[in-house]
Design an enzyme around this catalytic site. Structure first.
Site, PDB file in Angstrom:
ATOM      1  N   GLY A 176      25.723  -9.348 -24.986  1.00 10.92           N
ATOM      2  CA  GLY A 176      25.143  -8.334 -25.864  1.00 10.92           C
ATOM      3  C   GLY A 176      26.204  -7.387 -26.414  1.00 10.92           C
ATOM      4  O   GLY A 176      26.147  -6.973 -27.571  1.00 10.92           O
ATOM      5  N   THR A 177      27.155  -7.058 -25.581  1.00  9.43           N
ATOM      6  CA  THR A 177      28.224  -6.147 -26.011  1.00  9.43           C
ATOM      7  C   THR A 177      28.940  -6.714 -27.240  1.00  9.43           C
ATOM      8  O   THR A 177      29.242  -5.991 -28.189  1.00  9.43           O
ATOM      9  CB  THR A 177      29.228  -5.954 -24.844  1.00  9.43           C
ATOM     10  OG1 THR A 177      28.508  -5.393 -23.742  1.00  9.43           O
ATOM     11  CG2 THR A 177      30.373  -5.055 -25.237  1.00  9.43           C
ATOM     12  N   GLN A 237      17.306  -4.961 -24.500  1.00 12.21           N
ATOM     13  CA  GLN A 237      16.246  -4.641 -23.533  1.00 12.21           C
ATOM     14  C   GLN A 237      14.858  -4.887 -24.107  1.00 12.21           C
ATOM     15  O   GLN A 237      13.864  -4.680 -23.408  1.00 12.21           O
ATOM     16  CB  GLN A 237      16.364  -3.173 -23.094  1.00 12.21           C
ATOM     17  CG  GLN A 237      17.584  -2.875 -22.276  1.00 12.21           C
ATOM     18  CD  GLN A 237      17.493  -3.390 -20.847  1.00 12.21           C
ATOM     19  OE1 GLN A 237      16.431  -3.813 -20.382  1.00 12.21           O
ATOM     20  NE2 GLN A 237      18.607  -3.364 -20.145  1.00 12.21           N
ATOM     21  N   SER A 295      20.680 -10.620 -25.364  1.00 14.85           N
ATOM     22  CA  SER A 295      21.555 -11.105 -24.291  1.00 14.85           C
ATOM     23  C   SER A 295      20.722 -11.874 -23.282  1.00 14.85           C
ATOM     24  O   SER A 295      19.624 -11.432 -22.909  1.00 14.85           O
ATOM     25  CB  SER A 295      22.219  -9.892 -23.626  1.00 14.85           C
ATOM     26  OG  SER A 295      23.066 -10.305 -22.587  1.00 14.85           O
ATOM     27  N   HIS A 318      21.075 -12.608 -20.027  1.00 18.24           N
ATOM     28  CA  HIS A 318      20.863 -12.255 -18.614  1.00 18.24           C
ATOM     29  C   HIS A 318      19.767 -11.220 -18.422  1.00 18.24           C
ATOM     30  O   HIS A 318      19.353 -10.966 -17.295  1.00 18.24           O
ATOM     31  CB  HIS A 318      22.184 -11.856 -17.932  1.00 18.24           C
ATOM     32  CG  HIS A 318      22.801 -10.578 -18.390  1.00 18.24           C
ATOM     33  ND1 HIS A 318      22.582  -9.399 -17.754  1.00 18.24           N
ATOM     34  CD2 HIS A 318      23.645 -10.311 -19.409  1.00 18.24           C
ATOM     35  CE1 HIS A 318      23.278  -8.442 -18.363  1.00 18.24           C
ATOM     36  NE2 HIS A 318      23.925  -8.973 -19.376  1.00 18.24           N
ATOM     37  N   THR A 363      35.075 -22.924 -29.192  1.00 22.34           N
ATOM     38  CA  THR A 363      34.213 -24.002 -28.708  1.00 22.34           C
ATOM     39  C   THR A 363      32.925 -23.433 -28.114  1.00 22.34           C
ATOM     40  O   THR A 363      32.953 -22.470 -27.348  1.00 22.34           O
ATOM     41  CB  THR A 363      34.974 -24.825 -27.637  1.00 22.34           C
ATOM     42  OG1 THR A 363      36.132 -25.365 -28.274  1.00 22.34           O
ATOM     43  CG2 THR A 363      34.119 -25.952 -27.089  1.00 22.34           C
ATOM     44  N   CYS A 401      26.443  -0.421 -16.292  1.00 22.05           N
ATOM     45  CA  CYS A 401      27.728  -0.350 -16.979  1.00 22.05           C
ATOM     46  C   CYS A 401      28.443   0.982 -16.770  1.00 22.05           C
ATOM     47  O   CYS A 401      29.585   1.135 -17.155  1.00 22.05           O
ATOM     48  CB  CYS A 401      27.517  -0.587 -18.465  1.00 22.05           C
ATOM     49  SG  CYS A 401      26.238  -1.776 -18.768  1.00 22.05           S
TER      50      CYS A 401
HETATM   51  N1  PLP Z   1      22.622  -3.070 -24.818  1.00 26.90           N
HETATM   52  C1  PLP Z   1      21.740  -2.710 -23.876  1.00 26.90           C
HETATM   53  C2  PLP Z   1      20.577  -1.864 -24.260  1.00 26.90           C
HETATM   54  C3  PLP Z   1      21.922  -3.116 -22.545  1.00 26.90           C
HETATM   55  O1  PLP Z   1      21.044  -2.737 -21.607  1.00 26.90           O
HETATM   56  C4  PLP Z   1      23.037  -3.919 -22.230  1.00 26.90           C
HETATM   57  C5  PLP Z   1      23.302  -4.333 -20.857  1.00 26.90           C
HETATM   58  O2  PLP Z   1      22.816  -3.783 -19.910  1.00 26.90           O
HETATM   59  C6  PLP Z   1      23.921  -4.268 -23.266  1.00 26.90           C
HETATM   60  C7  PLP Z   1      23.680  -3.832 -24.552  1.00 26.90           C
HETATM   61  C8  PLP Z   1      25.117  -5.111 -23.010  1.00 26.90           C
HETATM   62  O3  PLP Z   1      24.742  -6.457 -22.819  1.00 26.90           O
HETATM   63  P1  PLP Z   1      25.750  -7.444 -22.061  1.00 26.90           P
HETATM   64  O4  PLP Z   1      25.726  -7.032 -20.623  1.00 26.90           O
HETATM   65  O5  PLP Z   1      25.174  -8.801 -22.284  1.00 26.90           O
HETATM   66  O6  PLP Z   1      27.078  -7.265 -22.678  1.00 26.90           O
END
Ligand code: PLP
Length: 359
Positions: A50-51, A160, A180, A182, A219, A305
């Site tokens: 997601g980042t 989310q 994302s 996970h 890849t 995070c």
């Molecule tokens: N954005 C939100 C709202 C999140 O909760 C998260 C992760 O907790 C992210 C972005 C980042 O996603 P990723 O952990 O896949 O980089």
């Protein structure tokens, strides 16, 4: 590849019969994710997380829209993936307006309207807040932008929100949407960015071998992509029922935990079904997390995070010091049951009764 003696070759996945099989699978998996997002498969670009999707949308979004200007509107309660990207862009000469939430984490659409300027290149607002569970009105914002600032691009971090609240790309109307795997039970290390039709000639994130429609070379992570698509399929089975159960568990948790002395529920009613933010007022959250963790109850002192740093979301709410100190987030999956909540409530009560609060 080992069996066919091709170790170390630079073969593209489409160049061998095995590669063709993998490419076919990636195509099917992309269609699975696209269907869940309510968009076309060629609007889905796999990323590593997601980042990465947030960084890509924001950095390349403003670059593509530079003729419009160098102003960005976002909120003070975004995930670090958005906030840190915006901070970096400020260093590069962009101006960023951070919309402030009220005490319940709500962001007023009127505040957004007032923040828009003729040179606003991009608005980035999350769909669901990861610490509080608030759902932000992305569709309403997209409609407002179409009238007032039609050239301003809209990004939503839906990490989310995907498969937790209504999250159809077309209905939301954002130009970029990040997800994302996970967060829905899929593997770590894989996500996707939706890029909508208004974004003409999107800027590539990575130059190279032309994968992901030439926009994100490298890849393909075939195993993670397959895991992502499978997680989507599994989560979508009886999804409505799963979401109803999660909401019931959240409400049960709110009721059960409210009985603990000094415990305050922070999440506003009507939020996402999988998040409940609370504060054990006066008891430092990291101690609570450690204590409950040692009893097998996994909760978090904010988004994972932050790793010890004060959460920007809690800071933005401007809570009294003792409330802010005790903020923890409970999150629920389809498998969370009342027994888990009871165990959590009992452990929190023990913590309250046996540990000293801060002075
Ligand atoms: N954005 C939100 C709202 C999140 O909760 C998260 C992760 O907790 C992210 C972005 C980042 O996603 P990723 O952990 O896949 O980089």
């Amino acid at each position: 590849e080992i069996g066919s003696g091709l170790v170390g070759s630079e073969m593209c996945i489409r160049d061998s019969p095995y590669g063709a099989q993998a490419a076919k699978r990636v195509k099917e998996d992309r269609a699975t994710v696209a269907q869940a997002l309510g968009c076309a498969p060629d609007e889905v670009f796999f990323t590593s997380c997601g980042t990465e999707g947030d960084n890509w949308a924001i950095r390349k979004g403003v670059e593509m829209n530079r003729r419009k200007g160098r102003h960005i509107v976002t909120t003070a309660v975004e995930h670090a993936a958005v906030l840190e990207t915006c901070k970096d862009l400020e260093q590069q000469g962009y101006e960023v307006t951070y919309l402030k939430p009220d005490k319940t984490g709500h962001i007023a659409v009127d505040d957004l309207r007032a923040a828009l300027r003729p040179d606003t290149a991009l608005v980035s607002m999350m769909l669901v807040n990861n610490e509080l569970g608030n759902i932000y009105p992305i569709a309403e914002i997209a409609r407002g932008l179409a009238v007032k600032n039609p050239q301003t691009l809209l990004h939503t971090d839906a990490v989310q929100g995907f498969l937790k609240v209504p999250c159809s790309a077309k209905t939301l109307g954002a130009d970029f949407l990040t997800i994302s795997a996970h967060k829905i039970g899929g593997p770590k290390g894989i996500g996707a960015l939706y890029i909508g039709p208004r974004v003409r000639n999107p800027k590539p994130l990575l130059a190279g071998g032309g994968q992901e429609g030439g926009l994100r070379a490298g890849t393909e992570a075939t195993a993670q992509i397959a895991g992502f698509a499978r997680a989507v399929e599994l989560r979508r089975e009886n999804l409505e029922e799963k979401l109803r159960c999660m909401a019931k568990i959240r409400d049960y948790a709110a009721e059960r935990l409210s009985a603990i002395p000094d415990l305050k529920i922070l999440s506003a009613p009507g939020g996402a079904p999988h998040i409940l933010s609370i504060s054990l007022v006066g008891w430092p959250s990291q101690n609570i997390v450690n204590d409950l963790g040692s009893q097998g109850v996994c909760i978090s002192a904010g988004s994972a995070c932050h790793q010890g740093k004060a959460s920007q979301v809690v800071a933005a709410l401007k809570l009294p010091k003792r409330v802010a100190a005790g903020v923890i987030r409970l999150s629920f999956g389809p498998e969370t049951d009342k027994g888990d909540i009871d165990a959590c409530a009992d452990a929190l009560r023990r913590h309250h009764d046996t540990r000293m609060p801060m002075l």
